[in-house]
Motif scaffolding. Structure first.
Motif, PDB file in Angstrom:
ATOM      1  N   PHE A 171      21.288 -10.644  28.154  1.00 23.24           N
ATOM      2  CA  PHE A 171      22.700 -10.352  27.872  1.00 23.24           C
ATOM      3  C   PHE A 171      23.210  -9.347  28.897  1.00 23.24           C
ATOM      4  N   LEU A 172      24.282  -9.721  29.598  1.00 19.93           N
ATOM      5  CA  LEU A 172      24.866  -8.868  30.624  1.00 19.93           C
ATOM      6  C   LEU A 172      26.245  -8.384  30.192  1.00 19.93           C
ATOM      7  N   SER A 173      26.540  -7.131  30.497  1.00 18.86           N
ATOM      8  CA  SER A 173      27.869  -6.573  30.227  1.00 18.86           C
ATOM      9  C   SER A 173      28.245  -5.655  31.384  1.00 18.86           C
ATOM     10  N   ALA A 174      29.541  -5.389  31.516  1.00 22.95           N
ATOM     11  CA  ALA A 174      30.036  -4.529  32.600  1.00 22.95           C
ATOM     12  C   ALA A 174      31.061  -3.551  32.040  1.00 22.95           C
ATOM     13  N   ALA A 175      31.043  -2.336  32.576  1.00 23.24           N
ATOM     14  CA  ALA A 175      31.973  -1.303  32.132  1.00 23.24           C
ATOM     15  C   ALA A 175      32.441  -0.492  33.341  1.00 23.24           C
ATOM     16  N   SER A 176      33.639   0.074  33.219  1.00 17.93           N
ATOM     17  CA  SER A 176      34.252   0.844  34.294  1.00 17.93           C
ATOM     18  C   SER A 176      34.447   2.290  33.863  1.00 17.93           C
TER      19      SER A 176
END
Length: 230
Positions: free
Chosen positions: A112-117
């Motif tokens: 499971f991949l996620s991205a945040a800024s």
């Protein structure tokens, strides 16, 4: 879980042995439960891997016994996922940018991949899109409208075992590099041995004070370049 039978089930006692006590010490093998259904719990020794033959012996009040054996194997834990990429990017205002990165795990299909800024005003999380399958993945980042600045983007991968890896990089959004502009002056008629002055309107998206000027004359005998000034 296993079952046991005896005319006097409450009197049955259990003993256990391990063929490989360095992996499964006998003290780490426990039988629990009551009645005919029992549970055997095995706890491997810390940081040990290997196989052991476990022998379970049941003895009743008359000293009669029954024995069963099974093997238990301890394997190394799965490796944590990894994420790799060429990091730190620059893009122009209102211009999306994409980057490929490599994801590795023993079971990529379930990673499971996620991205945040770190800068939601510049790159809202909703403007970060992950795509791709297998090892090669892509993240596309779209800066918010007319925003400039720097954000740290964090991509996190979590596998089925709860192990995780993260990849941090920065994205800088800069103004679009547009050329300076000069408004047309129009043709000029000058009397012999006289001079003329005209207003020059210039603009530069970055810094108008940094502009430098150069001149050309198609007839330097009539109008030398040295006679032109801003």
């Amino acid at each position: 879980m296993f079952t046991v039978g005896d005319a006097d089930i409450t009197s049955v006692r259990f003993s256990l042995t391990s063929s490989n006590p360095s992996v499964f010490p006998a003290s780490n093998i426990i039988v629990s439960g009551s009645g005919t259904t029992r549970i055997v719990t095995l706890t491997p020794a810390p940081n040990q891997i290997g196989t052991s033959l476990i022998t379970l012996t049941a003895t009743n009040s008359f000293g009669l016994t029954a024995t069963t054996s099974f093997s238990a194997t301890v394997i190394p834990p799965p490796a944590a996922p990894t994420l790799r990429a060429i990091v730190n990017l620059t893009t122009y205002r209102n211009t999306p940018i994409s980057m490929q990165f490599v994801a590795s795990d023993e079971d990529l299909a379930t990673l499971f991949l996620s991205a945040a800024s770190s800068n939601q005003a510049l790159f809202p999380n909703s403007n970060l899109t992950l795509s791709g399958v297998g090892n090669l993945r892509t993240i596309t980042m779209t800066p918010a409208f007319n925003q400039l600045g720097v954000a740290t983007i964090t991509i996190t991968g979590v596998n089925q075992q709860g192990q995780s890896a993260s990849l941090d990089f920065t994205v800088t959004v800069i103004p679009l590099l547009l050329p300076p502009t000069v408004a047309p002056i129009g043709n000029i008629i000058i009397g012999q041995n006289q001079s003329a002055t005209r207003q020059l309107v210039v603009n530069d998206p970055l810094d108008v004070s940094s502009l430098r000027f150069a001149f050309e004359s198609t007839n330097p005998t009539l109008q030398p370049v040295g006679g032109l000034q801003v």
